[in-house]
Design a protein around this motif. Structure first.
Motif, PDB file in Angstrom:
ATOM      1  N   THR A 117     -23.315   7.669  -1.121  1.00  0.00           N
ATOM      2  CA  THR A 117     -22.982   6.437  -0.551  1.00  0.00           C
ATOM      3  C   THR A 117     -23.882   5.975  -1.619  1.00  0.00           C
ATOM      4  O   THR A 117     -23.000   4.302  -1.886  1.00  0.00           O
ATOM      5  N   GLY A 118     -24.167   6.872  -2.339  1.00  0.00           N
ATOM      6  CA  GLY A 118     -25.185   5.176  -3.753  1.00  0.00           C
ATOM      7  C   GLY A 118     -26.643   4.357  -3.250  1.00  0.00           C
ATOM      8  O   GLY A 118     -26.820   3.815  -4.143  1.00  0.00           O
ATOM      9  N   LEU A 119     -26.546   4.716  -1.994  1.00  0.00           N
ATOM     10  CA  LEU A 119     -27.377   3.935  -1.583  1.00  0.00           C
ATOM     11  C   LEU A 119     -29.100   4.082  -1.917  1.00  0.00           C
ATOM     12  O   LEU A 119     -28.975   5.315  -2.028  1.00  0.00           O
ATOM     13  N   GLU A 120     -30.639   3.267  -2.117  1.00  0.00           N
ATOM     14  CA  GLU A 120     -31.579   3.287  -2.084  1.00  0.00           C
ATOM     15  C   GLU A 120     -31.814   3.855  -0.703  1.00  0.00           C
ATOM     16  O   GLU A 120     -32.280   2.937   0.087  1.00  0.00           O
ATOM     17  N   VAL A 121     -31.581   5.470  -0.934  1.00  0.00           N
ATOM     18  CA  VAL A 121     -32.397   6.065   0.854  1.00  0.00           C
ATOM     19  C   VAL A 121     -33.761   7.042   0.138  1.00  0.00           C
ATOM     20  O   VAL A 121     -34.022   7.529  -0.114  1.00  0.00           O
ATOM     21  N   LYS A 122     -34.461   5.900   0.230  1.00  0.00           N
ATOM     22  CA  LYS A 122     -35.957   6.176  -0.363  1.00  0.00           C
ATOM     23  C   LYS A 122     -36.716   7.601   0.739  1.00  0.00           C
ATOM     24  O   LYS A 122     -37.192   8.409   0.737  1.00  0.00           O
ATOM     25  N   GLU A 123     -36.194   7.210   2.436  1.00  0.00           N
ATOM     26  CA  GLU A 123     -37.002   7.577   3.281  1.00  0.00           C
ATOM     27  C   GLU A 123     -35.882   8.067   4.788  1.00  0.00           C
ATOM     28  O   GLU A 123     -36.243   7.173   5.319  1.00  0.00           O
ATOM     29  N   VAL A 124     -35.895   9.115   5.312  1.00  0.00           N
ATOM     30  CA  VAL A 124     -34.945   8.608   6.070  1.00  0.00           C
ATOM     31  C   VAL A 124     -35.565   9.425   7.487  1.00  0.00           C
ATOM     32  O   VAL A 124     -36.708  10.384   7.253  1.00  0.00           O
ATOM     33  N   THR A 125     -35.601   8.202   8.639  1.00  0.00           N
ATOM     34  CA  THR A 125     -36.956   8.148   9.261  1.00  0.00           C
ATOM     35  C   THR A 125     -35.918   8.648  10.917  1.00  0.00           C
ATOM     36  O   THR A 125     -37.266   8.580  11.994  1.00  0.00           O
ATOM     37  N   CYS A 126     -34.923   8.772  10.563  1.00  0.00           N
ATOM     38  CA  CYS A 126     -34.368   8.784  12.346  1.00  0.00           C
ATOM     39  C   CYS A 126     -32.894   9.111  12.306  1.00  0.00           C
ATOM     40  O   CYS A 126     -32.554   8.680  11.633  1.00  0.00           O
ATOM     41  N   ILE A 127     -32.810  10.659  12.881  1.00  0.00           N
ATOM     42  CA  ILE A 127     -31.234  10.680  13.074  1.00  0.00           C
ATOM     43  C   ILE A 127     -30.877  10.969  14.876  1.00  0.00           C
ATOM     44  O   ILE A 127     -31.286  11.284  15.733  1.00  0.00           O
ATOM     45  N   ARG A 128     -29.799   9.597  15.096  1.00  0.00           N
ATOM     46  CA  ARG A 128     -29.472   9.338  16.701  1.00  0.00           C
ATOM     47  C   ARG A 128     -28.130  10.218  16.673  1.00  0.00           C
ATOM     48  O   ARG A 128     -27.133   9.598  15.982  1.00  0.00           O
ATOM     49  N   VAL A 129     -27.514  11.058  18.113  1.00  0.00           N
ATOM     50  CA  VAL A 129     -26.121  11.033  18.440  1.00  0.00           C
ATOM     51  C   VAL A 129     -26.022  10.655  19.875  1.00  0.00           C
ATOM     52  O   VAL A 129     -26.825  10.543  20.322  1.00  0.00           O
ATOM     53  N   GLU A 130     -25.098  10.070  19.585  1.00  0.00           N
ATOM     54  CA  GLU A 130     -24.341   8.645  20.926  1.00  0.00           C
ATOM     55  C   GLU A 130     -25.302   7.345  20.897  1.00  0.00           C
ATOM     56  O   GLU A 130     -26.372   7.494  21.844  1.00  0.00           O
ATOM     57  N   TYR A 131     -25.714   7.132  19.699  1.00  0.00           N
ATOM     58  CA  TYR A 131     -26.672   5.682  19.913  1.00  0.00           C
ATOM     59  C   TYR A 131     -26.059   4.917  20.120  1.00  0.00           C
ATOM     60  O   TYR A 131     -25.271   3.657  19.387  1.00  0.00           O
ATOM     61  N   ALA A 132     -26.308   3.834  21.689  1.00  0.00           N
ATOM     62  CA  ALA A 132     -25.839   1.993  21.736  1.00  0.00           C
ATOM     63  C   ALA A 132     -27.667   1.746  21.557  1.00  0.00           C
ATOM     64  O   ALA A 132     -28.245   1.202  22.222  1.00  0.00           O
ATOM     65  N   PRO A 133     -27.530   0.945  20.068  1.00  0.00           N
ATOM     66  CA  PRO A 133     -28.412   0.171  20.327  1.00  0.00           C
ATOM     67  C   PRO A 133     -28.723  -0.474  21.114  1.00  0.00           C
ATOM     68  O   PRO A 133     -27.453  -1.507  21.490  1.00  0.00           O
ATOM     69  N   SER A 134     -30.116  -1.919  21.822  1.00  0.00           N
ATOM     70  CA  SER A 134     -30.090  -1.945  22.952  1.00  0.00           C
ATOM     71  C   SER A 134     -31.558  -2.733  22.435  1.00  0.00           C
ATOM     72  O   SER A 134     -32.705  -2.344  22.168  1.00  0.00           O
ATOM     73  N   ASP A 147     -22.381  -5.954  24.412  1.00  0.00           N
ATOM     74  CA  ASP A 147     -21.086  -4.641  25.436  1.00  0.00           C
ATOM     75  C   ASP A 147     -22.263  -3.064  24.559  1.00  0.00           C
ATOM     76  O   ASP A 147     -23.383  -2.868  24.253  1.00  0.00           O
ATOM     77  N   GLY A 148     -21.383  -2.057  25.532  1.00  0.00           N
ATOM     78  CA  GLY A 148     -21.476  -0.491  25.043  1.00  0.00           C
ATOM     79  C   GLY A 148     -22.097  -0.077  23.867  1.00  0.00           C
ATOM     80  O   GLY A 148     -21.542   1.113  23.762  1.00  0.00           O
ATOM     81  N   THR A 149     -20.767  -1.011  22.810  1.00  0.00           N
ATOM     82  CA  THR A 149     -20.292  -0.066  21.326  1.00  0.00           C
ATOM     83  C   THR A 149     -21.672   0.900  21.065  1.00  0.00           C
ATOM     84  O   THR A 149     -22.914  -0.148  20.863  1.00  0.00           O
ATOM     85  N   SER A 150     -21.315   1.313  21.011  1.00  0.00           N
ATOM     86  CA  SER A 150     -21.990   2.869  20.784  1.00  0.00           C
ATOM     87  C   SER A 150     -21.706   3.721  18.984  1.00  0.00           C
ATOM     88  O   SER A 150     -20.905   3.700  18.803  1.00  0.00           O
ATOM     89  N   PHE A 151     -22.892   4.687  18.351  1.00  0.00           N
ATOM     90  CA  PHE A 151     -22.643   4.920  17.158  1.00  0.00           C
ATOM     91  C   PHE A 151     -22.190   6.749  17.792  1.00  0.00           C
ATOM     92  O   PHE A 151     -23.116   6.499  18.240  1.00  0.00           O
ATOM     93  N   ASP A 152     -21.451   7.441  17.402  1.00  0.00           N
ATOM     94  CA  ASP A 152     -21.346   8.612  17.429  1.00  0.00           C
ATOM     95  C   ASP A 152     -22.711   9.035  16.765  1.00  0.00           C
ATOM     96  O   ASP A 152     -23.553  10.418  17.430  1.00  0.00           O
ATOM     97  N   CYS A 153     -23.380   8.857  15.837  1.00  0.00           N
ATOM     98  CA  CYS A 153     -24.325   9.194  15.126  1.00  0.00           C
ATOM     99  C   CYS A 153     -25.068   8.410  14.573  1.00  0.00           C
ATOM    100  O   CYS A 153     -24.116   7.149  13.549  1.00  0.00           O
TER     101      CYS A 153
END
Length: 319
Positions: A117-134, A147-153
């Motif tokens: 990605t070329g992003l500044e990724v200093k530290e991965v803190t968490c990986i969630r599968v089937e994640y609907a932020p709420s 609504d219940g829109t979610s990320f596969d990851c």
């Protein structure tokens, strides 16, 4: 066993279905369940890509090396996820969930993301599968798009200034565009009347070439609601809403697909043409082939287990 060809398959779907049926027969060495039942004469159709329930409940759709950890996190049995080898629901569990199992794995994941990605990724803190932020501070539980829109990851990370950021990943395999069910929440929020949340988040995001108009609703690029683009847009805007709520500083929407899926080979460049410079900087089409190649540059686990896991992913999902 007798396995049939499904007449409705595209060339890629036929290749992938055959590959998953062969994986079941030759690697898992188990039988298959019927895909469908003909209600008129009671005959069943066997296309080879669905596990029998007794085998599905053993977790055979998931990589053996991390199966125990996956099954402990995945929740109750659901037939499409556990039994259907062809659908994409299980793939984030095999592919991304293991990247969050140990601190070493998360370090390697951060290195991988920086390369891709070329992003500044200093530290991965968490990986969630089937994640609907709420959020608990709203009565209906949904903070962002109502609504219940979610990320596969969803991969949460800190950038170089220790600000929280996020990457939302939509995973496809043989799927193409999907139709809306009349009466569904998504249908009401997009087709019947564009919800205020979708309208405001889209226009405030600055991600799209909007239309010159007197009102916000007239400015909205309605092509985003079409079947080919709707899911790309919704997942993209879910992350941008998180940014607008100041819950994360930066968001990247990743659409992961195999190069054999010609539908997305066509649709993704079309979607990118709808994006402004800002929109393009927050959206990344990514093939399995490119991802697996980059994963080969890093060791996530012990060398032996890491090699077996990567070989499994390539053998199972590439053609």
């Amino acid at each position: 066993e007798k396995v049939e060809l499904y007449a409705g398959d595209t060339d890629w779907q036929r290749i992938a279905r055959t590959k998953q049926s062969d994986f079941r027969r030759n690697c898992l060495q188990v039988g298959c369940e019927a895909n469908s039942l003909n209600r008129q004469d009671g005959t069943k159709n066997y296309y080879g890509n669905v596990l029998q329930e007794k085998d599905a409940r053993k977790g055979l759709n998931f990589y053996e090396g991390f199966r125990k950890e996956i099954l402990s996190a995945i929740g109750a049995y659901r037939q499409p996820l556990w039994a259907n080898l062809l659908r994409s629901e299980h793939i984030p569990w095999n592919l991304f969930f293991p990247m969050g199992l140990t601190s070493r794995a998360k370090e390697a994941c951060g290195e991988l993301l920086r390369e891709l990605t070329g992003l500044e990724v200093k530290e991965v803190t968490c990986i969630r599968v089937e994640y609907a932020p709420s959020s608990a501070d709203t009565t209906d539980g949904w903070r962002y798009l109502n609504d219940g829109t979610s990320f596969d990851c969803y991969i949460a990370y800190k950038d170089n200034s220790d600000a929280f950021c996020g990457i939302g990943i939509e995973v496809k395999y043989t799927e193409m565009a999907y139709k809306l069910q009349p009466g569904s929440s998504e249908y009401r929020h997009t087709r019947e009347k564009l919800s205020e949340e979708y309208l405001c988040v889209t226009l405030q995001s600055g991600c799209y070439h909007t239309l010159s108009a007197a009102t916000d609703e007239e400015a909205f690029p309605k092509v985003l609601i079409e079947d080919d683009y709707r899911q790309l847009w919704r997942n993209h805007m879910l992350g941008m809403s998180m940014v607008q709520h100041s819950d994360i500083r930066h968001f990247l929407s990743v659409h992961l697909y195999p190069s054999g899926n010609k539908h997305y080979e066509k649709v993704l460049p079309e979607y990118e043409r709808l994006l402004t410079e800002k929109g393009q900087s927050t959206f990344l089409p990514l093939t399995y082939e490119r991802l697996f190649e980059a994963m080969g540059h890093y060791v996530f686990f012990s060398c032996e287990e890491d090699s077996k896991w990567k070989e499994y992913l390539r053998d199972r999902y590439l053609y």
